[in-house]
Every structure is written in structure tokens, then in C-alpha cells.
Design an enzyme around this catalytic site. Structure first.
Site, mmCIF file in Angstrom:
data_model
loop_
_atom_site.group_PDB
_atom_site.id
_atom_site.type_symbol
_atom_site.label_atom_id
_atom_site.label_comp_id
_atom_site.label_asym_id
_atom_site.label_seq_id
_atom_site.Cartn_x
_atom_site.Cartn_y
_atom_site.Cartn_z
ATOM 1 N N GLY A 90 61.683 50.930 13.470
ATOM 2 C CA GLY A 90 63.489 51.404 14.660
ATOM 3 C C GLY A 90 64.507 51.092 13.872
ATOM 4 O O GLY A 90 65.090 51.296 12.498
ATOM 5 N N GLN A 102 74.247 50.346 12.786
ATOM 6 C CA GLN A 102 73.186 50.204 11.687
ATOM 7 C C GLN A 102 74.134 51.427 11.112
ATOM 8 O O GLN A 102 74.153 51.632 9.648
ATOM 9 C CB GLN A 102 71.962 50.360 11.886
ATOM 10 C CG GLN A 102 70.997 48.777 12.250
ATOM 11 C CD GLN A 102 69.934 48.922 12.235
ATOM 12 O OE1 GLN A 102 69.080 49.163 13.392
ATOM 13 N NE2 GLN A 102 69.509 48.122 11.079
ATOM 14 N N CYS A 146 64.490 43.506 8.445
ATOM 15 C CA CYS A 146 65.335 44.633 8.937
ATOM 16 C C CYS A 146 65.933 45.241 7.559
ATOM 17 O O CYS A 146 66.329 44.945 6.388
ATOM 18 C CB CYS A 146 66.772 43.302 9.576
ATOM 19 S SG CYS A 146 68.316 44.320 10.449
ATOM 20 N N LEU A 147 65.770 46.750 8.344
ATOM 21 C CA LEU A 147 66.289 47.722 7.200
ATOM 22 C C LEU A 147 68.123 47.664 7.012
ATOM 23 O O LEU A 147 68.442 47.940 5.753
ATOM 24 C CB LEU A 147 66.732 49.050 7.836
ATOM 25 C CG LEU A 147 65.513 49.699 8.329
ATOM 26 C CD1 LEU A 147 65.168 51.283 8.882
ATOM 27 C CD2 LEU A 147 64.321 49.702 6.606
ATOM 28 N N HIS A 168 64.592 43.043 19.515
ATOM 29 C CA HIS A 168 65.555 43.163 17.975
ATOM 30 C C HIS A 168 65.926 44.682 17.756
ATOM 31 O O HIS A 168 67.611 44.523 17.416
ATOM 32 C CB HIS A 168 64.465 43.809 16.336
ATOM 33 C CG HIS A 168 64.814 43.888 15.318
ATOM 34 N ND1 HIS A 168 64.689 42.352 14.240
ATOM 35 C CD2 HIS A 168 65.723 43.922 14.538
ATOM 36 C CE1 HIS A 168 65.094 42.971 12.637
ATOM 37 N NE2 HIS A 168 66.504 43.964 13.050
ATOM 38 N N GLU A 169 65.863 45.709 18.088
ATOM 39 C CA GLU A 169 67.039 46.959 18.339
ATOM 40 C C GLU A 169 67.984 46.164 19.433
ATOM 41 O O GLU A 169 69.074 46.735 19.129
ATOM 42 C CB GLU A 169 65.609 47.989 18.622
ATOM 43 C CG GLU A 169 65.480 48.203 17.414
ATOM 44 C CD GLU A 169 65.117 48.265 15.860
ATOM 45 O OE1 GLU A 169 66.936 48.759 15.938
ATOM 46 O OE2 GLU A 169 64.393 48.150 15.079
ATOM 47 N N HIS A 221 70.370 44.065 17.951
ATOM 48 C CA HIS A 221 71.336 45.495 17.391
ATOM 49 C C HIS A 221 72.595 45.629 18.098
ATOM 50 O O HIS A 221 73.297 46.282 17.892
ATOM 51 C CB HIS A 221 71.275 46.281 16.384
ATOM 52 C CG HIS A 221 69.830 46.299 15.314
ATOM 53 N ND1 HIS A 221 71.016 45.650 14.239
ATOM 54 C CD2 HIS A 221 69.407 45.837 14.572
ATOM 55 C CE1 HIS A 221 70.263 44.982 12.917
ATOM 56 N NE2 HIS A 221 68.549 45.322 13.503
HETATM 57 O O1 K1U Z 1 66.049 47.237 13.062
HETATM 58 C C1 K1U Z 1 66.131 47.684 11.751
HETATM 59 O O2 K1U Z 1 65.994 47.189 11.112
HETATM 60 C C2 K1U Z 1 64.155 48.169 11.879
HETATM 61 C C3 K1U Z 1 63.437 47.175 11.752
HETATM 62 C C4 K1U Z 1 62.121 46.772 12.913
HETATM 63 C C5 K1U Z 1 61.950 45.891 13.145
HETATM 64 C C6 K1U Z 1 60.678 45.354 11.523
HETATM 65 C C7 K1U Z 1 59.870 44.249 12.134
HETATM 66 C C8 K1U Z 1 60.175 43.239 13.292
HETATM 67 C C9 K1U Z 1 61.081 43.857 14.079
HETATM 68 C C10 K1U Z 1 61.911 45.297 13.808
HETATM 69 C C11 K1U Z 1 61.973 47.644 10.588
HETATM 70 O O3 K1U Z 1 61.728 48.864 10.473
HETATM 71 S S1 K1U Z 1 62.108 46.910 8.786
HETATM 72 C C12 K1U Z 1 60.631 47.975 7.835
HETATM 73 C C13 K1U Z 1 59.754 47.537 8.761
HETATM 74 O O4 K1U Z 1 59.247 46.613 9.523
HETATM 75 C C14 K1U Z 1 58.643 48.440 8.302
HETATM 76 C C15 K1U Z 1 58.145 49.479 7.355
HETATM 77 C C16 K1U Z 1 57.759 49.715 6.853
HETATM 78 C C17 K1U Z 1 55.822 50.261 8.013
HETATM 79 C C18 K1U Z 1 55.988 49.157 8.925
HETATM 80 C C19 K1U Z 1 57.382 48.449 8.561
HETATM 81 ZN ZN ZN Z 2 67.313 45.186 12.227
#
Ligand code: K1U
Ligand code: ZN
Length: 173
Positions: free
Chosen positions: A46, A51, A95-96, A137-138, A141
């Protein structure tokens, strides 16, 4: 399409509410494409416009994780949760904007979301499992809220200090 730099916490733009999007123009569709490319590149499931420093109510997500299963890229303008289940679910979120930090967060297990799609059509859908966690989560944000805001203050401060150190190191590199 362009991969945009992702802001790292702490950053004031990650604590501010985003503005609603008006007409869905080609510029808005190009922004959604850039965000999807940025999300896949990260990689993530996401991404919300704040972000990348764009203070608009736009999120993208694709929670298809199975190898060989078709991607389902979604872009949502002005998303709102119109119903949430009483049943809760716990997921270890990342979270990225807070790299390499993970913590369990409780959220409603299912949500109904209304949004405007890239064609300007209003859509509604029920999300479950990882999709429900991710869309909440998004949307957080878009309201200036991070998953660490659900944690105890001490844990949140510890993560924030780690991110401040990471930002100093990246600035020096
Ligand atoms: O919003 C963001 O920062 C993105 C975030 C979204 C998210 C992850 C986990 C739970 C709720 C929301 C991410 O994508 S973090 C990276 C991640 O979860 C992932 C990366 C590679 C493969 C699978 C998952
Ligand atoms: Zn996030």
C-alpha cells in the site's frame, strides 16, 4: 511513470490531514500510476499520497501475495470507511515511512469502504483479511495517523529515535 521518494518518519507532512481530490483528471491518474510504481518498487502492499509529500486523499494498494495470482492494483480517491465490524483482528504491521519496524495493531476485521476510482466512478466494497488491515492503515495516513500512534508511548519513542538516527545516516551518505 516515475518512482517517487518516500518520506521517512518523523516528517510534519506525515502528521497532517490530506485534502479531498476534486475532478479525477489525467494528472490525478498519472499520480496514481506513479504511486503504484513506487509501491511495487519499494516493495509494499500500500501507499498513501502524503508518504510522497502530496497532501491529497489518494491511496493505492495491492495485497495479492500468492505467487502466480494476478495482481489487483487499486487506486482510491477520497476513500471513507462507511462500516466497520465489531470483530477485531491483529496483524503485525509495517510502514514504508518507518522502515524495518513492525508491531501488532488491532483493527476491525472487516470494513466497507466508499471511494472514487480513476474513472471518476463512486465504488463501494467490503474488505477482509490483509486488505482490510491495509486499507485502514492507508486511510490513517490520509488523516495524519501512523501505525506507531497505536503503540504505547515508550515503544513509539524508541521507534521514532531509530528513525531520526536513520535519517541522519542517510543525510550523511
Ligand atoms: O503504507 C505503507 O507504509 C505501506 C505498508 C502497508 C501495510 C503493511 C502491513 C500492514 C498494513 C499496511 C507496506 O506495504 S509495508 C511492506 C509490506 O508489508 C510488504 C512488503 C513486501 C511484501 C509484502 C509486504
Ligand atoms: Zn504506512
Amino acid at each position: 511513470m516515475t518512482i517517487r521518494p518516500i518520506l521517512i518518519h518523523p516528517d510534519p507532512r506525515l502528521k497532517k490531514a490530506a485534502e479531498p481530490v476534486g475532478d479525477i483528471t489525467d494528472e490525478m491518474r498519472a499520480l496514481a500510476d506513479d504511486m503504484l510504481e513506487t509501491m511495487y518498487d519499494a516493495p509494499g502492499i500500500g501507499l498513501a499520497a502524503p508518504q510522497i509529500g502530496v497532501m491529497l486523499q489518494l491511496l493505492v494498494m495491492d495485497c495479492v501475495k500468492e505467487e502466480g495470482e494476478a495482481h489487483r492494483p487499486m487506486a482510491m480517491f477520497n476513500p471513507e470507511i462507511i462500516w466497520a465490524s465489531d470483530e477485531m483482528s491483529t496483524y503485525e504491521e509495517g510502514c514504508l515511512s518507518i522502515p524495518d519496524q513492525y508491531a501488532e495493531v488491532d483493527r476491525p476485521a472487516e470494513v466497507d469502504v466508499r471511494w472514487t476510482d480513476v474513472n471518476g466512478e463512486v465504488q463501494e466494497e467490503r474488505f477482509k483479511d490483509l486488505w482490510a488491515t491495509c486499507v485502514q492503515h492507508e486511510i490513517d495516513h490520509l488523516n495524519g495517523k501512523l501505525f506507531i500512534d497505536y503503540l504505547k508511548p515508550l515503544k513509539r519513542q524508541m521507534i521514532t529515535r531509530k528513525m531520526q538516527k536513520l535519517k541522519r545516516e542517510r543525510a550523511r551518505a
